[in-house]
Design an enzyme around this catalytic site. Structure first.
Site, mmCIF file in Angstrom:
data_model
loop_
_atom_site.group_PDB
_atom_site.id
_atom_site.type_symbol
_atom_site.label_atom_id
_atom_site.label_comp_id
_atom_site.label_asym_id
_atom_site.label_seq_id
_atom_site.Cartn_x
_atom_site.Cartn_y
_atom_site.Cartn_z
ATOM 1 N N LEU A 10 -1.633 0.661 1.214
ATOM 2 C CA LEU A 10 -0.944 1.943 1.429
ATOM 3 C C LEU A 10 -1.843 3.072 0.939
ATOM 4 O O LEU A 10 -2.177 3.146 -0.242
ATOM 5 C CB LEU A 10 0.386 1.972 0.678
ATOM 6 N N ALA A 11 -2.229 3.928 1.866
ATOM 7 C CA ALA A 11 -3.191 4.971 1.494
ATOM 8 C C ALA A 11 -2.959 6.264 2.266
ATOM 9 O O ALA A 11 -3.882 7.019 2.525
ATOM 10 C CB ALA A 11 -4.606 4.464 1.748
ATOM 11 N N ALA A 12 -1.700 6.512 2.611
ATOM 12 C CA ALA A 12 -1.427 7.695 3.437
ATOM 13 C C ALA A 12 -1.087 8.925 2.608
ATOM 14 O O ALA A 12 -1.065 10.032 3.110
ATOM 15 C CB ALA A 12 -0.293 7.401 4.418
ATOM 16 N N ARG A 17 -0.475 14.799 -7.554
ATOM 17 C CA ARG A 17 -0.864 15.054 -8.934
ATOM 18 C C ARG A 17 -2.369 15.248 -9.116
ATOM 19 O O ARG A 17 -2.830 15.650 -10.164
ATOM 20 C CB ARG A 17 -0.342 13.910 -9.830
ATOM 21 N N LYS A 24 -6.265 11.554 -2.316
ATOM 22 C CA LYS A 24 -6.458 10.842 -3.581
ATOM 23 C C LYS A 24 -7.373 9.627 -3.453
ATOM 24 O O LYS A 24 -8.293 9.444 -4.261
ATOM 25 C CB LYS A 24 -5.097 10.397 -4.126
#
Ligand code: UD1
Ligand code: CA
Length: 479
Positions: A10-12, A17, A24
């Site tokens: 998962l990298a969407a 922060r 990120k």
């Protein structure tokens, strides 16, 4: 067993922060992007396919995956597009069609990993998969006991220890926040039950997101067999959510690399101060002093010394090379036994020959310096080919730029360039020729010749005595 597993990263997410324009997962720690670390950890596991869910700055993430060698071709990472980032559950649901196809519809296991856990190892994931199989579970969560569970999701278990649910920190009661067992965000799911459960996930009332973590409670309530597998090293599964955590992980990864080299026979002074990229190699009995950066694909041979605070990028150093303190060397080659620095700058496309000596405040650019040649102090050598055993005196400058074009200087074997010379390129200094100090040379100097090109000195004996006498006679002006 391996054949029926696919992995989804998962990298969407944007990574709010991080407060960054850059997604990120494209921030770097230990010389690699976060997602590159994760891809490297998961690739050995998935024989069928590795997927990444991308969304925020998708094109940029895709490009980064390609340039890290995970693009189309052998063992490619396939991409799932999550157009809007509505939570981790939503991210996985976005890939339903592609993932079902990849697991031959309903059979097989999907391992889910987050793109922001760069310390993750293949061994831990193998362990999770084995646990999942042993327990014949529908879903297995990788958990960890954290000394400071911070903002991680908490694992809720029943009195008999069975997994009940994961509660996100934002929604947790103060009692639940005391739980130290956390969700690492890494799971195994059986495909056939995962997607129906994802469809039943409701929007979280606090954040408005669809949480993948809610699937656990839904499956538990439906009576499915669930398992939890504790990670041995909680550090390894840390999710990086801000730049302070990024720095901490970077330090850990740098120490890991330094340790690897030390074990392989490299001496490192103050290893906590050096930064060595993962692909760098260093030969045995080399010494790396404090504060050194070794970047990119730098290769250093045996018995070299890299002086404190030097920065070497994408360069090759042969054996017994000495780099003294505070040098910057980029995309260049330094041959056996040569010595560079202190305070030298070797710019791209340079080659320093065996036994050559480049001293303090010398800048070399796109030049070849032959065997045993010396430029011991204060020189600029650009676009030059310098032969063997050449002496380049202090303050020598190759005048290589006419404001439009760069020109070549050739200095042949055994030539001597006196201090303070300017060599106006294009120009050639023949073999064994001698350029007198302070010369401005713009014509070819033949082999073994002397070239002297400077204003003649004239001397007037007693001139000062005469001057003072004259000054004393002259009456002071009152104007
Ligand atoms: C998540 C877990 C939490 C766990 C923690 C472990 C949920 C709801 N919570 O929280 O229980 O303790 O990971 O590190 O799953 N992502 C998408 N699409 C989205 C949102 C996120 O692809 O719409 C990706 C992000 O890029 C990231 C990963 O999912 O790589 C995790 O998202 P993040 O926002 O970091 O989740 P956490 O709040 O850390
Ligand atoms: Ca996270």
């Amino acid at each position: 067993m391996k054949d029926s597993t696919i992995v989804v990263i998962l990298a969407a997410g944007l990574g709010t922060r991080f407060k960054s324009k850059l997604p990120k997962v494209l921030h770097s720690a230990g010389g690699r992007t976060l997602i590159d670390h994760v891809v490297r950890a998961v690739k050995p596991l998935a024989s069928r396919a590795t997927f990444a869910v991308i969304g925020y700055q998708a094109a940029q993430v895709e490009q980064a995956l390609r340039s890290a060698g995970h693009g189309p071709g052998h063992e490619e990472v396939r991409l799932i597009l999550q157009k809007q980032q509505l939570g981790t559950g939503h991210a996985l649901a976005a890939g339903e069609r592609q993932l079902r196809r990849a697991t031959s519809s309903n059979k097989g296991t999907i391992m889910v990993v987050c793109g922001d856990t760069p310390l993750l190892t293949t061994a831990t994931l193998r362990n999770l998969l084995a646990h999942h199989r042993r327990k014949r579970a529908i879903a297995t969560v990788l958990t960890a006991d954290m000394a400071d569970p911070a903002a991680y999701g908490r694992i809720l278990r029943s009195a008999d220890g069975s997994l009940l649910a994961i509660v996100e920190w934002k929604s947790a009661t103060s009692e639940q926040k005391k739980i130290r067992e956390i969700n690492t965000g890494i799971y195994c799911f059986e495909t056939r039950e995962l997607f129906p459960a994802l469809k039943r996930v409701r929007k979280n009332p606090v954040s408005g997101e669809y949480y993948l973590t809610d699937v656990i409670e839904l499956l538990a309530k439906a009576g499915h067999r669930l398992a939890a597998c504790r990670a041995e090293d909680p550090d390894e599964v840390a999710g990086i959510n801000d730049r302070a955590e990024l720095a901490r992980v970077d330090t850990l990864l740098r120490l890991r690399k330094a340790r690897e080299l030390m074990i392989a026979g490299v001496t490192i002074h103050s290893p906590e101060t050096v930064r060595i990229d993962p692909d760098v190699t260093v030969g045995p009995d080399s010494t790396i002093e404090a504060g050194v950066y070794l970047n990119g694909r730098t290769k250093i041979g045996p018995e070299c010394v890299i002086g404190a605070y030097s920065i070497i990028t994408d360069s090759q150093l042969a054996a017994r090379v000495t780099i003294k303190t505070s040098c910057v060397i980029t995309e260049s080659q330094v041959d056996d036994g040569a010595s560079v620095g202190p305070f030298a700058h070797v710019r791209p496309g340079s080659q320093i020959g065996a036994g050559a000596r480049i001293g303090d405040f010398v800048e070399i650019k796109k030049s070849r310096i032959g065997r045993l040649s010396r430029a011991n102090h204060l020189a600029y050598i650009g676009d030059a080919t310098v032969g063997e055993d050449v002496n380049i005196g202090a303050g020598t400058i190759t005048v290589n730029y006419d404001g439009v074009n760069k020109h070549q200087t050739i200095i042949e074997d055994g030539a001597f360039i006196g201090s303070g010379s300017e060599l106006i390129a294009p120009v050639r200094i023949g073999r064994g020729a001698f350029v007198a100090a302070g010369s401005t040379i713009h014509d070819h100097v033949p082999a073994n010749a002397l070239a002297i090109a400077r204003a003649r000195q004239s001397v007037k004996p007693g001139w000062m005595v005469e001057r003072i006498r004259k000054l004393k006679k002259t009456p002071k002006s009152h104007s």
